[in-house]
Design a protein around this motif. Sequence first.
Motif, PDB file in Angstrom:
ATOM      1  N   LEU A  52       0.861  -1.181   0.000  1.00 14.40           N
ATOM      2  CA  LEU A  52       0.000   0.000   0.000  1.00 14.40           C
ATOM      3  C   LEU A  52       0.898   1.232   0.000  1.00 14.40           C
ATOM      4  CD1 LEU A  52      -2.631  -1.044   2.716  1.00 14.40           C
ATOM      5  CD2 LEU A  52      -2.906  -1.138   0.232  1.00 14.40           C
ATOM      6  N   LYS A  53       0.441   2.315  -0.630  1.00 12.02           N
ATOM      7  CA  LYS A  53       1.265   3.524  -0.711  1.00 12.02           C
ATOM      8  C   LYS A  53       1.433   4.162   0.666  1.00 12.02           C
ATOM      9  CE  LYS A  53       0.415   4.616  -5.547  1.00 12.02           C
ATOM     10  NZ  LYS A  53      -0.031   5.612  -6.518  1.00 12.02           N
ATOM     11  N   PRO A  54       2.627   4.713   0.930  1.00 12.46           N
ATOM     12  CA  PRO A  54       3.812   4.686   0.072  1.00 12.46           C
ATOM     13  C   PRO A  54       4.449   3.303   0.029  1.00 12.46           C
ATOM     14  CG  PRO A  54       4.356   5.648   2.198  1.00 12.46           C
ATOM     15  CD  PRO A  54       2.871   5.428   2.202  1.00 12.46           C
ATOM     16  N   LEU A  55       4.817   2.875  -1.162  1.00  7.81           N
ATOM     17  CA  LEU A  55       5.384   1.542  -1.351  1.00  7.81           C
ATOM     18  C   LEU A  55       6.854   1.557  -0.930  1.00  7.81           C
ATOM     19  CD1 LEU A  55       3.830   0.765  -4.853  1.00  7.81           C
ATOM     20  CD2 LEU A  55       2.987   0.060  -2.629  1.00  7.81           C
ATOM     21  N   ARG A  56       7.070   1.253   0.342  1.00  5.73           N
ATOM     22  CA  ARG A  56       8.441   1.267   0.884  1.00  5.73           C
ATOM     23  C   ARG A  56       8.975  -0.165   0.922  1.00  5.73           C
ATOM     24  NH1 ARG A  56       7.655   4.107   5.148  1.00  5.73           N
ATOM     25  NH2 ARG A  56       8.836   5.998   4.694  1.00  5.73           N
ATOM     26  N   ALA A  57      10.249  -0.332   0.535  1.00  2.84           N
ATOM     27  CA  ALA A  57      10.888  -1.647   0.569  1.00  2.84           C
ATOM     28  C   ALA A  57      12.280  -1.511   1.167  1.00  2.84           C
ATOM     29  CB  ALA A  57      10.964  -2.237  -0.840  1.00  2.84           C
ATOM     30  N   PHE A  58      12.769  -2.594   1.773  1.00  6.39           N
ATOM     31  CA  PHE A  58      14.062  -2.587   2.453  1.00  6.39           C
ATOM     32  C   PHE A  58      15.189  -2.837   1.454  1.00  6.39           C
ATOM     33  CE2 PHE A  58      17.407  -5.082   4.657  1.00  6.39           C
ATOM     34  CZ  PHE A  58      17.843  -4.094   5.536  1.00  6.39           C
ATOM     35  N   LEU A  59      16.176  -1.950   1.433  1.00  5.68           N
ATOM     36  CA  LEU A  59      17.319  -2.105   0.535  1.00  5.68           C
ATOM     37  C   LEU A  59      18.284  -3.140   1.105  1.00  5.68           C
ATOM     38  CD1 LEU A  59      18.175   1.563  -0.505  1.00  5.68           C
ATOM     39  CD2 LEU A  59      17.284  -0.240  -1.968  1.00  5.68           C
ATOM     40  N   VAL A  60      18.548  -4.180   0.355  1.00  6.01           N
ATOM     41  CA  VAL A  60      19.505  -5.182   0.838  1.00  6.01           C
ATOM     42  C   VAL A  60      20.935  -4.821   0.446  1.00  6.01           C
ATOM     43  CG1 VAL A  60      17.758  -6.981   0.760  1.00  6.01           C
ATOM     44  CG2 VAL A  60      19.257  -6.672  -1.202  1.00  6.01           C
ATOM     45  N   ASN A  61      21.074  -3.924  -0.530  1.00  9.91           N
ATOM     46  CA  ASN A  61      22.409  -3.423  -0.884  1.00  9.91           C
ATOM     47  C   ASN A  61      22.271  -2.029  -1.479  1.00  9.91           C
ATOM     48  OD1 ASN A  61      21.368  -3.816  -3.433  1.00  9.91           O
ATOM     49  ND2 ASN A  61      22.849  -5.347  -4.070  1.00  9.91           N
ATOM     50  N   GLU A  62      23.400  -1.401  -1.723  1.00 10.17           N
ATOM     51  CA  GLU A  62      23.374  -0.045  -2.274  1.00 10.17           C
ATOM     52  C   GLU A  62      23.255  -0.047  -3.791  1.00 10.17           C
ATOM     53  OE1 GLU A  62      26.742   2.056  -0.841  1.00 10.17           O
ATOM     54  OE2 GLU A  62      26.098   1.990   1.261  1.00 10.17           O
ATOM     55  N   GLY A  63      23.256  -1.230  -4.381  1.00  9.38           N
ATOM     56  CA  GLY A  63      23.182  -1.323  -5.830  1.00  9.38           C
ATOM     57  C   GLY A  63      24.554  -1.115  -6.455  1.00  9.38           C
ATOM     58  N   TYR A  64      24.672  -1.468  -7.710  1.00  9.98           N
ATOM     59  CA  TYR A  64      25.946  -1.273  -8.412  1.00  9.98           C
ATOM     60  C   TYR A  64      25.677  -1.152  -9.907  1.00  9.98           C
ATOM     61  CZ  TYR A  64      25.549  -6.317  -9.333  1.00  9.98           C
ATOM     62  OH  TYR A  64      25.104  -7.558  -9.732  1.00  9.98           O
ATOM     63  N   GLU A  65      26.625  -0.524 -10.586  1.00  9.04           N
ATOM     64  CA  GLU A  65      26.495  -0.306 -12.016  1.00  9.04           C
ATOM     65  C   GLU A  65      27.134  -1.455 -12.799  1.00  9.04           C
ATOM     66  OE1 GLU A  65      28.235   3.436 -12.920  1.00  9.04           O
ATOM     67  OE2 GLU A  65      26.595   4.615 -12.047  1.00  9.04           O
ATOM     68  N   LEU A  66      26.502  -1.781 -13.910  1.00  7.71           N
ATOM     69  CA  LEU A  66      27.039  -2.769 -14.833  1.00  7.71           C
ATOM     70  C   LEU A  66      27.198  -2.122 -16.204  1.00  7.71           C
ATOM     71  CD1 LEU A  66      25.177  -6.187 -14.392  1.00  7.71           C
ATOM     72  CD2 LEU A  66      27.599  -5.728 -14.047  1.00  7.71           C
ATOM     73  N   PRO A  67      28.318  -2.309 -16.850  1.00 12.19           N
ATOM     74  CA  PRO A  67      28.427  -1.835 -18.235  1.00 12.19           C
ATOM     75  C   PRO A  67      27.299  -2.449 -19.066  1.00 12.19           C
ATOM     76  CG  PRO A  67      30.573  -2.513 -17.405  1.00 12.19           C
ATOM     77  CD  PRO A  67      29.557  -2.932 -16.375  1.00 12.19           C
ATOM     78  N   PHE A  68      26.801  -1.675 -19.966  1.00 16.92           N
ATOM     79  CA  PHE A  68      25.639  -2.085 -20.750  1.00 16.92           C
ATOM     80  C   PHE A  68      25.861  -3.429 -21.448  1.00 16.92           C
ATOM     81  CE2 PHE A  68      22.624  -1.433 -24.341  1.00 16.92           C
ATOM     82  CZ  PHE A  68      21.494  -1.274 -23.571  1.00 16.92           C
ATOM     83  N   ALA A  69      27.036  -3.580 -22.062  1.00 17.02           N
ATOM     84  CA  ALA A  69      27.324  -4.800 -22.801  1.00 17.02           C
ATOM     85  C   ALA A  69      27.370  -6.011 -21.872  1.00 17.02           C
ATOM     86  CB  ALA A  69      28.649  -4.661 -23.545  1.00 17.02           C
ATOM     87  N   GLU A  70      27.885  -5.827 -20.643  1.00 24.40           N
ATOM     88  CA  GLU A  70      27.964  -6.927 -19.685  1.00 24.40           C
ATOM     89  C   GLU A  70      26.572  -7.325 -19.191  1.00 24.40           C
ATOM     90  OE1 GLU A  70      29.881  -7.979 -15.285  1.00 24.40           O
ATOM     91  OE2 GLU A  70      30.584  -6.227 -16.414  1.00 24.40           O
ATOM     92  N   ALA A  71      25.720  -6.337 -18.923  1.00 23.03           N
ATOM     93  CA  ALA A  71      24.371  -6.619 -18.433  1.00 23.03           C
ATOM     94  C   ALA A  71      23.577  -7.423 -19.448  1.00 23.03           C
ATOM     95  CB  ALA A  71      23.644  -5.320 -18.105  1.00 23.03           C
ATOM     96  N   LEU A  72      23.812  -7.152 -20.737  1.00 27.47           N
ATOM     97  CA  LEU A  72      23.064  -7.832 -21.794  1.00 27.47           C
ATOM     98  C   LEU A  72      23.797  -9.041 -22.352  1.00 27.47           C
ATOM     99  CD1 LEU A  72      21.583  -4.783 -23.736  1.00 27.47           C
ATOM    100  CD2 LEU A  72      20.497  -6.171 -21.982  1.00 27.47           C
ATOM    101  N   ALA A  73      24.849  -9.469 -21.664  1.00 26.42           N
ATOM    102  CA  ALA A  73      25.536 -10.693 -22.083  1.00 26.42           C
ATOM    103  C   ALA A  73      24.567 -11.864 -21.994  1.00 26.42           C
ATOM    104  CB  ALA A  73      26.758 -10.938 -21.203  1.00 26.42           C
ATOM    105  N   VAL A  74      24.569 -12.701 -22.998  1.00 29.95           N
ATOM    106  CA  VAL A  74      23.603 -13.792 -23.065  1.00 29.95           C
ATOM    107  C   VAL A  74      24.193 -15.048 -22.445  1.00 29.95           C
ATOM    108  CG1 VAL A  74      22.231 -15.260 -24.569  1.00 29.95           C
ATOM    109  CG2 VAL A  74      22.525 -12.833 -25.113  1.00 29.95           C
ATOM    110  N   GLU A  75      23.531 -15.529 -21.400  1.00 32.09           N
ATOM    111  CA  GLU A  75      23.864 -16.829 -20.820  1.00 32.09           C
ATOM    112  C   GLU A  75      22.603 -17.673 -20.973  1.00 32.09           C
ATOM    113  OE1 GLU A  75      25.129 -15.830 -16.845  1.00 32.09           O
ATOM    114  OE2 GLU A  75      27.152 -15.377 -17.513  1.00 32.09           O
ATOM    115  N   ASP A  76      21.943 -17.956 -19.864  1.00 36.11           N
ATOM    116  CA  ASP A  76      20.606 -18.552 -19.937  1.00 36.11           C
ATOM    117  C   ASP A  76      19.618 -17.402 -19.819  1.00 36.11           C
ATOM    118  OD1 ASP A  76      18.458 -20.223 -19.947  1.00 36.11           O
ATOM    119  OD2 ASP A  76      18.605 -20.752 -17.831  1.00 36.11           O
ATOM    120  N   GLY A  77      19.562 -16.565 -20.833  1.00 36.54           N
ATOM    121  CA  GLY A  77      18.900 -15.268 -20.727  1.00 36.54           C
ATOM    122  C   GLY A  77      19.969 -14.206 -20.600  1.00 36.54           C
ATOM    123  N   PHE A  78      19.595 -12.985 -20.215  1.00 36.22           N
ATOM    124  CA  PHE A  78      20.583 -11.934 -20.017  1.00 36.22           C
ATOM    125  C   PHE A  78      21.266 -12.112 -18.670  1.00 36.22           C
ATOM    126  CE2 PHE A  78      17.723  -9.155 -22.823  1.00 36.22           C
ATOM    127  CZ  PHE A  78      18.392  -9.571 -23.959  1.00 36.22           C
TER     128      PHE A  78
END
Length: 425
Positions: free
Chosen positions: A263-289
Amino acid sequence: MREALHVIDNELVKLPYSATDDEVNNFKKLAKKEIYQCPYCQARLIVKHGEERGLYFSHQHSEACEESRMVDKAEKKYTKQIERESKLHKVLIDIILDELEIKSKVNKEMFVNVGYKAKTDWKEYPDIYVKIPKKELAVSIITNVSPSDDSKLAQQIKKRHEYFLDKGVEPIWFIEKKEQAIEKDKSSIILWDAELSIALKTREDNIWDKLISNEVADEKFFDYFNYPSSFIERVDVRSLYYIYNNDEKVVIKVQRFLKDRVLKPLRAFLVNEGYELPFAEALAVEDGFKLSNPEIESEQRKAFQEKIKQKKESFAEQLRYQEEMRKLRLEQEEEERKRKAEEQDLILKELLEQRKGDKINTELNYNELKRLLKERIGLTQKEQMELWTRHMPKIGINNSRVVWELVIENNCTSFNELRPILENK
């Protein structure tokens, strides 16, 4: 039609939407030499140019084949589907499409096309359709979310997501980076309905589930992070993939969170701070991206466990400090109570000394008794009424001094302590 096959090397040719007069004339000359043909019926194509459609391919005499007409019809439906998106939407699609087409040239088992052309008979279209061995992917990008259309957009996304699943296709969603909103002091992320709708469940999310499940058994877990938990019925880590330009290159930010409020506000707990992936690496094909970096994920899980350890120690230290402050406050309050009691006793002694020579009245009057009882035992209005109507008639209306002496002799600190003494008098 907007695209055609180049007859020399069988590659898909894309005409720019806008072009100079010289460029338009050159494309038209190439078409006259029959270099372009329809990818569906192999008929010769000509090049046209107009203000509304820009530069585009067309069958001669505008007599399009059935396949082309189906593509045109699908394109109109798709155009309506994305009419709410920002201009950035088209830019991001072109970037992703270019990257995937490069990969498809290396991986001959990989097929890539815009969604409405790959699946003209569908009712809902992904922005990009990808087919790899044993799996089909529906890639979509969300931009331009606003409060006014968020709930409606969320419903559309859910409908589209379920439609792709029913077709046996795995949905992959990216969202514009500007939509991300994080409360760092609460270790939380605030989501749009639309964001929650496109959050994915990946292999890495399942690994995070196992780690978090072991920790949330501690009922103080969310207190360590100052996170205002709602009611987390079960551990369900999800991931969002934000797309943006960083230092002149396109990157994907991988953001994982523990699903909480619906229900709004839709708050969720962050398990990490996140990280950046180079575009080409993120779209690397394995079993999907690929959509993740296992080494970074492992490092962040270790960092998370270490962070929990530090939070627990800090939280315990804070509780110890609070308990010490509570005890100190109680001691100070007790000392203050004793001091006031001593002051009241002194006041009474001084008052009685002053009245020793008064032969007519050596007793406290009732108003003085009320003042002393209010200071000594915190006499309330209700208790005062009880004293006056119930106890004073029995003791004697003019015997206020007797009441005060009972308080002093029995060291009463409340009317509840005084009451049984008065009743036994």
